[in-house]
Write a protein that holds these residues in place. Structure first.
Motif, PDB file in Angstrom:
ATOM      1  N   TYR A  85      35.951  36.707 -73.094  1.00  0.00           N
ATOM      2  CA  TYR A  85      36.101  36.240 -74.473  1.00  0.00           C
ATOM      3  C   TYR A  85      37.360  35.390 -74.689  1.00  0.00           C
ATOM      4  N   HIS A  86      38.236  35.325 -73.723  1.00  0.00           N
ATOM      5  CA  HIS A  86      39.508  34.610 -73.875  1.00  0.00           C
ATOM      6  C   HIS A  86      39.734  33.669 -72.693  1.00  0.00           C
ATOM      7  N   ALA A  87      40.193  32.481 -72.995  1.00  0.00           N
ATOM      8  CA  ALA A  87      40.548  31.528 -71.940  1.00  0.00           C
ATOM      9  C   ALA A  87      42.066  31.507 -71.779  1.00  0.00           C
ATOM     10  N   ALA A  88      42.516  31.052 -70.631  1.00  0.00           N
ATOM     11  CA  ALA A  88      43.948  30.980 -70.345  1.00  0.00           C
ATOM     12  C   ALA A  88      44.352  29.559 -69.939  1.00  0.00           C
ATOM     13  N   TRP A  89      43.733  28.560 -70.551  1.00  0.00           N
ATOM     14  CA  TRP A  89      44.065  27.177 -70.219  1.00  0.00           C
ATOM     15  C   TRP A  89      45.505  26.836 -70.567  1.00  0.00           C
ATOM     16  N   ASP A  90      46.037  27.360 -71.655  1.00  0.00           N
ATOM     17  CA  ASP A  90      47.435  27.083 -72.007  1.00  0.00           C
ATOM     18  C   ASP A  90      48.373  27.578 -70.913  1.00  0.00           C
ATOM     19  N   GLU A  91      48.086  28.761 -70.382  1.00  0.00           N
ATOM     20  CA  GLU A  91      48.899  29.304 -69.300  1.00  0.00           C
ATOM     21  C   GLU A  91      48.779  28.432 -68.053  1.00  0.00           C
ATOM     22  N   TRP A  92      47.553  27.991 -67.748  1.00  0.00           N
ATOM     23  CA  TRP A  92      47.355  27.115 -66.604  1.00  0.00           C
ATOM     24  C   TRP A  92      48.134  25.814 -66.780  1.00  0.00           C
ATOM     25  N   ASP A  93      48.060  25.242 -67.965  1.00  0.00           N
ATOM     26  CA  ASP A  93      48.741  23.975 -68.226  1.00  0.00           C
ATOM     27  C   ASP A  93      50.260  24.112 -68.130  1.00  0.00           C
ATOM     28  N   ALA A  94      50.782  25.329 -68.222  1.00  0.00           N
ATOM     29  CA  ALA A  94      52.224  25.562 -68.122  1.00  0.00           C
ATOM     30  C   ALA A  94      52.709  25.659 -66.672  1.00  0.00           C
ATOM     31  N   VAL A  95      51.788  25.708 -65.702  1.00  0.00           N
ATOM     32  CA  VAL A  95      52.173  25.800 -64.287  1.00  0.00           C
ATOM     33  C   VAL A  95      52.792  24.469 -63.866  1.00  0.00           C
ATOM     34  N   ARG A  96      54.011  24.523 -63.369  1.00  0.00           N
ATOM     35  CA  ARG A  96      54.757  23.309 -63.029  1.00  0.00           C
ATOM     36  C   ARG A  96      55.181  23.264 -61.566  1.00  0.00           C
ATOM     37  N   CYS A  97      54.418  23.898 -60.709  1.00  0.00           N
ATOM     38  CA  CYS A  97      54.745  23.874 -59.288  1.00  0.00           C
ATOM     39  C   CYS A  97      53.497  23.452 -58.513  1.00  0.00           C
ATOM     40  N   PRO A  98      53.658  23.110 -57.248  1.00  0.00           N
ATOM     41  CA  PRO A  98      52.499  22.756 -56.431  1.00  0.00           C
ATOM     42  C   PRO A  98      51.487  23.906 -56.374  1.00  0.00           C
ATOM     43  N   VAL A  99      50.212  23.526 -56.392  1.00  0.00           N
ATOM     44  CA  VAL A  99      49.136  24.512 -56.403  1.00  0.00           C
ATOM     45  C   VAL A  99      48.094  24.137 -55.356  1.00  0.00           C
ATOM     46  N   LEU A 100      47.652  25.127 -54.610  1.00  0.00           N
ATOM     47  CA  LEU A 100      46.553  24.971 -53.674  1.00  0.00           C
ATOM     48  C   LEU A 100      45.357  25.690 -54.280  1.00  0.00           C
ATOM     49  N   LEU A 101      44.258  24.982 -54.464  1.00  0.00           N
ATOM     50  CA  LEU A 101      43.055  25.553 -55.064  1.00  0.00           C
ATOM     51  C   LEU A 101      41.978  25.717 -53.992  1.00  0.00           C
ATOM     52  N   LEU A 102      41.545  26.953 -53.779  1.00  0.00           N
ATOM     53  CA  LEU A 102      40.504  27.260 -52.800  1.00  0.00           C
ATOM     54  C   LEU A 102      39.289  27.788 -53.541  1.00  0.00           C
ATOM     55  N   LYS A 103      38.177  27.084 -53.411  1.00  0.00           N
ATOM     56  CA  LYS A 103      36.957  27.456 -54.135  1.00  0.00           C
ATOM     57  C   LYS A 103      35.938  28.047 -53.168  1.00  0.00           C
ATOM     58  N   ALA A 104      35.430  29.211 -53.527  1.00  0.00           N
ATOM     59  CA  ALA A 104      34.429  29.877 -52.693  1.00  0.00           C
ATOM     60  C   ALA A 104      33.056  29.262 -52.909  1.00  0.00           C
ATOM     61  N   ARG A 105      32.280  29.256 -51.855  1.00  0.00           N
ATOM     62  CA  ARG A 105      30.875  28.895 -52.010  1.00  0.00           C
ATOM     63  C   ARG A 105      30.189  30.111 -52.616  1.00  0.00           C
ATOM     64  N   ASP A 106      29.490  29.917 -53.718  1.00  0.00           N
ATOM     65  CA  ASP A 106      28.836  31.015 -54.440  1.00  0.00           C
ATOM     66  C   ASP A 106      29.855  32.062 -54.877  1.00  0.00           C
ATOM     67  N   GLY A 107      31.014  31.623 -55.348  1.00  0.00           N
ATOM     68  CA  GLY A 107      32.053  32.533 -55.824  1.00  0.00           C
ATOM     69  C   GLY A 107      31.887  32.830 -57.303  1.00  0.00           C
ATOM     70  N   VAL A 108      32.993  33.158 -57.963  1.00  0.00           N
ATOM     71  CA  VAL A 108      32.918  33.566 -59.368  1.00  0.00           C
ATOM     72  C   VAL A 108      33.265  32.454 -60.351  1.00  0.00           C
ATOM     73  N   THR A 109      33.817  31.343 -59.879  1.00  0.00           N
ATOM     74  CA  THR A 109      34.176  30.282 -60.815  1.00  0.00           C
ATOM     75  C   THR A 109      32.934  29.530 -61.252  1.00  0.00           C
ATOM     76  N   GLN A 110      32.958  29.097 -62.496  1.00  0.00           N
ATOM     77  CA  GLN A 110      31.799  28.423 -63.072  1.00  0.00           C
ATOM     78  C   GLN A 110      31.908  26.909 -62.927  1.00  0.00           C
ATOM     79  N   GLY A 111      30.792  26.265 -62.609  1.00  0.00           N
ATOM     80  CA  GLY A 111      30.706  24.807 -62.617  1.00  0.00           C
ATOM     81  C   GLY A 111      31.879  24.108 -61.969  1.00  0.00           C
ATOM     82  N   ARG A 112      32.492  23.193 -62.725  1.00  0.00           N
ATOM     83  CA  ARG A 112      33.616  22.379 -62.234  1.00  0.00           C
ATOM     84  C   ARG A 112      34.961  22.905 -62.720  1.00  0.00           C
ATOM     85  N   THR A 113      35.058  24.197 -62.987  1.00  0.00           N
ATOM     86  CA  THR A 113      36.296  24.737 -63.531  1.00  0.00           C
ATOM     87  C   THR A 113      37.488  24.476 -62.626  1.00  0.00           C
TER      88      THR A 113
END
Length: 164
Positions: A85-113
């Motif tokens: 029921y709650h998103a955390a985009w504001d918290e994500w947008d506050a991240v100011r360091c390098p980030v490595l994003l690893l996406k699972a095949r058939d994982g829990v993230t939706q669409g192009r999130t």
């Protein structure tokens, strides 16, 4: 300013619309304590070791090993459902360091999130896609995980890292 880099493994700042409601009857069917065969049957070889951290191990006087969830199922459902029921985009947008994003095949993230996460964070190294299905990438695609996290850490700790 204390964080040098973040590794995000098949997670998202937006799980709105996803709750445990469809799984509540399944969770409610679990025994209060699990024997070793129960634990293996319910969680399997990959997720089993991961989920064991949520359980306390006990040994009965007869030597039988049992596992008990170290909390109340209702509390865990409430926590999981909060994110439905709650998103955390504001918290994500506050991240100011390098980030490595690893996406699972058939994982829990939706669409192009995760792709949107990379687009919104100029320091993101992009999204890397695991070859094997499963949310727990470090267990199901260990070589992929080690290679990408190792490269990321090497770039973070290099004397003259490019793009950082």
């Amino acid at each position: 300013e204390l964080v040098r880099g973040v590794v995000v493994e098949d997670m998202s700042p937006d799980f709105r619309g996803l709750t445990t409601i469809l799984y509540d009857a399944y969770f409610d069917s679990w025994p209060v304590t699990f024997t070793e065969p129960d634990f293996a049957r319910l969680f399997g070889d990959i997720a089993g070791p991961y989920f064991r951290h949520s359980f306390d191990k006990h040994t009965d006087p007869d030597g039988t090993t049992r596992w008990t969830l170290h909390g109340y199922m209702e509390t865990f459902k409430d926590i999981a459902n909060y994110w439905g029921y709650h998103a955390a985009w504001d918290e994500w947008d506050a991240v100011r360091c390098p980030v490595l994003l690893l996406k699972a095949r058939d994982g829990v993230t939706q669409g192009r999130t995760m792709e949107t996460m990379a687009e919104r964070n100029p320091q993101a190294f992009g999204v890397y896609y695991a070859r094997h299905p499963g949310h727990v990438i470090h267990d199901v695609d260990t070589e992929f995980y080690q290679r990408h996290v190792g490269d990321f850490l090497n770039r973070l700790t290099a004397k003259n890292p490019q793009g950082i």
